[in-house]
Design a protein around this motif. Structure first.
Motif, PDB file in Angstrom:
ATOM      1  N   ARG A  65      28.172 -38.173   0.430  1.00  0.00           N
ATOM      2  CA  ARG A  65      27.169 -37.248  -0.110  1.00  0.00           C
ATOM      3  C   ARG A  65      27.750 -36.430  -1.268  1.00  0.00           C
ATOM      4  O   ARG A  65      27.072 -36.188  -2.261  1.00  0.00           O
ATOM      5  N   GLU A  66      29.013 -36.033  -1.130  1.00  0.00           N
ATOM      6  CA  GLU A  66      29.683 -35.277  -2.198  1.00  0.00           C
ATOM      7  C   GLU A  66      29.785 -36.117  -3.468  1.00  0.00           C
ATOM      8  O   GLU A  66      29.543 -35.620  -4.574  1.00  0.00           O
ATOM      9  N   LYS A  70      28.223 -35.316  -7.187  1.00  0.00           N
ATOM     10  CA  LYS A  70      29.045 -35.296  -8.398  1.00  0.00           C
ATOM     11  C   LYS A  70      28.528 -36.270  -9.449  1.00  0.00           C
ATOM     12  O   LYS A  70      28.624 -35.997 -10.644  1.00  0.00           O
ATOM     13  N   GLU A  71      27.990 -37.393  -9.014  1.00  0.00           N
ATOM     14  CA  GLU A  71      27.478 -38.389  -9.957  1.00  0.00           C
ATOM     15  C   GLU A  71      26.152 -37.977 -10.582  1.00  0.00           C
ATOM     16  O   GLU A  71      25.868 -38.332 -11.719  1.00  0.00           O
ATOM     17  N   ASN A  72      25.340 -37.224  -9.852  1.00  0.00           N
ATOM     18  CA  ASN A  72      23.990 -36.916 -10.298  1.00  0.00           C
ATOM     19  C   ASN A  72      23.777 -35.491 -10.801  1.00  0.00           C
ATOM     20  O   ASN A  72      22.669 -35.163 -11.230  1.00  0.00           O
ATOM     21  N   ASN A  73      24.800 -34.650 -10.751  1.00  0.00           N
ATOM     22  CA  ASN A  73      24.667 -33.250 -11.154  1.00  0.00           C
ATOM     23  C   ASN A  73      25.903 -32.825 -11.923  1.00  0.00           C
ATOM     24  O   ASN A  73      26.935 -33.479 -11.865  1.00  0.00           O
ATOM     25  N   GLU A  74      25.782 -31.702 -12.594  1.00  0.00           N
ATOM     26  CA  GLU A  74      26.944 -31.159 -13.285  1.00  0.00           C
ATOM     27  C   GLU A  74      26.821 -29.650 -13.400  1.00  0.00           C
ATOM     28  O   GLU A  74      25.746 -29.079 -13.207  1.00  0.00           O
ATOM     29  N   GLY A  75      27.928 -29.023 -13.687  1.00  0.00           N
ATOM     30  CA  GLY A  75      27.959 -27.588 -13.912  1.00  0.00           C
ATOM     31  C   GLY A  75      27.605 -26.769 -12.685  1.00  0.00           C
ATOM     32  O   GLY A  75      27.972 -27.095 -11.562  1.00  0.00           O
ATOM     33  N   GLU A  76      26.886 -25.694 -12.925  1.00  0.00           N
ATOM     34  CA  GLU A  76      26.548 -24.753 -11.858  1.00  0.00           C
ATOM     35  C   GLU A  76      25.644 -25.390 -10.805  1.00  0.00           C
ATOM     36  O   GLU A  76      25.775 -25.095  -9.619  1.00  0.00           O
ATOM     37  N   ASP A  77      24.744 -26.272 -11.230  1.00  0.00           N
ATOM     38  CA  ASP A  77      23.866 -26.963 -10.286  1.00  0.00           C
ATOM     39  C   ASP A  77      24.692 -27.780  -9.297  1.00  0.00           C
ATOM     40  O   ASP A  77      24.426 -27.765  -8.097  1.00  0.00           O
ATOM     41  N   MET A  78      25.708 -28.482  -9.798  1.00  0.00           N
ATOM     42  CA  MET A  78      26.573 -29.267  -8.930  1.00  0.00           C
ATOM     43  C   MET A  78      27.309 -28.363  -7.947  1.00  0.00           C
ATOM     44  O   MET A  78      27.381 -28.641  -6.756  1.00  0.00           O
ATOM     45  N   ASN A  80      26.467 -25.387  -6.852  1.00  0.00           N
ATOM     46  CA  ASN A  80      25.541 -24.847  -5.850  1.00  0.00           C
ATOM     47  C   ASN A  80      25.229 -25.878  -4.771  1.00  0.00           C
ATOM     48  O   ASN A  80      25.184 -25.553  -3.576  1.00  0.00           O
ATOM     49  N   LYS A  81      25.023 -27.110  -5.177  1.00  0.00           N
ATOM     50  CA  LYS A  81      24.747 -28.170  -4.205  1.00  0.00           C
ATOM     51  C   LYS A  81      25.968 -28.473  -3.349  1.00  0.00           C
ATOM     52  O   LYS A  81      25.840 -28.786  -2.162  1.00  0.00           O
ATOM     53  N   MET A  82      27.151 -28.372  -3.943  1.00  0.00           N
ATOM     54  CA  MET A  82      28.380 -28.599  -3.182  1.00  0.00           C
ATOM     55  C   MET A  82      28.573 -27.508  -2.119  1.00  0.00           C
ATOM     56  O   MET A  82      28.986 -27.806  -0.997  1.00  0.00           O
ATOM     57  N   VAL A  83      28.272 -26.263  -2.484  1.00  0.00           N
ATOM     58  CA  VAL A  83      28.390 -25.154  -1.530  1.00  0.00           C
ATOM     59  C   VAL A  83      27.426 -25.373  -0.367  1.00  0.00           C
ATOM     60  O   VAL A  83      27.793 -25.220   0.799  1.00  0.00           O
ATOM     61  N   ALA A  84      26.181 -25.758  -0.673  1.00  0.00           N
ATOM     62  CA  ALA A  84      25.196 -26.029   0.371  1.00  0.00           C
ATOM     63  C   ALA A  84      25.643 -27.195   1.249  1.00  0.00           C
ATOM     64  O   ALA A  84      25.487 -27.156   2.481  1.00  0.00           O
ATOM     65  N   LEU A  85      26.207 -28.211   0.630  1.00  0.00           N
ATOM     66  CA  LEU A  85      26.708 -29.365   1.374  1.00  0.00           C
ATOM     67  C   LEU A  85      27.823 -28.953   2.322  1.00  0.00           C
ATOM     68  O   LEU A  85      27.860 -29.366   3.477  1.00  0.00           O
ATOM     69  N   ARG A  86      28.738 -28.123   1.845  1.00  0.00           N
ATOM     70  CA  ARG A  86      29.850 -27.649   2.681  1.00  0.00           C
ATOM     71  C   ARG A  86      29.345 -26.835   3.868  1.00  0.00           C
ATOM     72  O   ARG A  86      29.888 -26.917   4.965  1.00  0.00           O
ATOM     73  N   GLN A  87      28.313 -26.033   3.643  1.00  0.00           N
ATOM     74  CA  GLN A  87      27.743 -25.248   4.742  1.00  0.00           C
ATOM     75  C   GLN A  87      27.120 -26.160   5.790  1.00  0.00           C
ATOM     76  O   GLN A  87      27.294 -25.936   6.993  1.00  0.00           O
ATOM     77  N   ALA A 116      35.128 -28.095  -5.506  1.00  0.00           N
ATOM     78  CA  ALA A 116      35.248 -28.395  -6.938  1.00  0.00           C
ATOM     79  C   ALA A 116      34.999 -27.136  -7.754  1.00  0.00           C
ATOM     80  O   ALA A 116      34.263 -26.260  -7.357  1.00  0.00           O
ATOM     81  N   ARG A 117      35.607 -27.061  -8.909  1.00  0.00           N
ATOM     82  CA  ARG A 117      35.410 -25.933  -9.819  1.00  0.00           C
ATOM     83  C   ARG A 117      34.728 -26.445 -11.071  1.00  0.00           C
ATOM     84  O   ARG A 117      34.971 -27.567 -11.513  1.00  0.00           O
ATOM     85  N   ILE A 118      33.893 -25.591 -11.674  1.00  0.00           N
ATOM     86  CA  ILE A 118      33.224 -25.994 -12.912  1.00  0.00           C
ATOM     87  C   ILE A 118      34.082 -25.602 -14.105  1.00  0.00           C
ATOM     88  O   ILE A 118      34.790 -24.608 -14.083  1.00  0.00           O
ATOM     89  N   LYS A 119      34.005 -26.400 -15.149  1.00  0.00           N
ATOM     90  CA  LYS A 119      34.741 -26.124 -16.383  1.00  0.00           C
ATOM     91  C   LYS A 119      33.836 -25.318 -17.302  1.00  0.00           C
ATOM     92  O   LYS A 119      32.671 -25.647 -17.486  1.00  0.00           O
ATOM     93  N   GLN A 120      34.391 -24.284 -17.897  1.00  0.00           N
ATOM     94  CA  GLN A 120      33.587 -23.449 -18.797  1.00  0.00           C
ATOM     95  C   GLN A 120      34.003 -23.633 -20.222  1.00  0.00           C
ATOM     96  O   GLN A 120      35.075 -23.911 -20.571  1.00  0.00           O
TER      97      GLN A 120
END
Length: 120
Positions: A65-66, A70-78, A80-87, A116-120
């Motif tokens: 799922r992770e 990662k394949e379908n999202n990027e940046g802050e959206d990714m 946020n979804k990763m945090v929800a997935l971890r929960q 994962a961390r986002i690149k700014q």
């Protein structure tokens, strides 16, 4: 007799649709990665054999799922979804682990599986 057969076929079709498709697209790479991650948790959490197997399958499911996120999202959206997935993963681990093991899992998880961390 036909009614019983029809009901039986209906139940079988519902059970087939209820299977988790994430485990069906598993690869050898994901299985190996899940085993490596699980091995890191075994001693720290004191997992029994049955727990270890269930834990490994759950880790593999969430790795898939992770990867999809990662394949379908990027940046802050990714993120946020990763945090929800971890929960969700932590909540489902509660079905496998004892309360004490779950607390320890939540404590050591950032070291073993950093987010994962986002690149700014």
């Amino acid at each position: 007799m036909k009614n019983i057969l029809a009901v039986l076929v209906l139940f079988i079709s519902f059970s087939a649709m209820g299977q988790d498709t994430h485990l069906q697209i598993s690869s050898d790479e994901m299985q190996e990665k899940a085993k490596t991650i699980t091995d890191k948790y075994v001693d720290a959490l004191g997992l029994r054999a049955k727990q270890e197997l269930l834990f490994r399958k759950k880790v593999e499911e969430y790795l898939i799922r992770e990867q999809e996120i990662k394949e379908n999202n990027e940046g802050e959206d990714m993120l946020n979804k990763m945090v929800a997935l971890r929960q969700n993963e932590a909540a489902e681990m509660g079905d496998i682990l004892t309360r004490i093991q779950l607390e320890k899992y939540k404590e050591i998880r950032p070291d073993i599986q950093p987010l994962a961390r986002i690149k700014q």
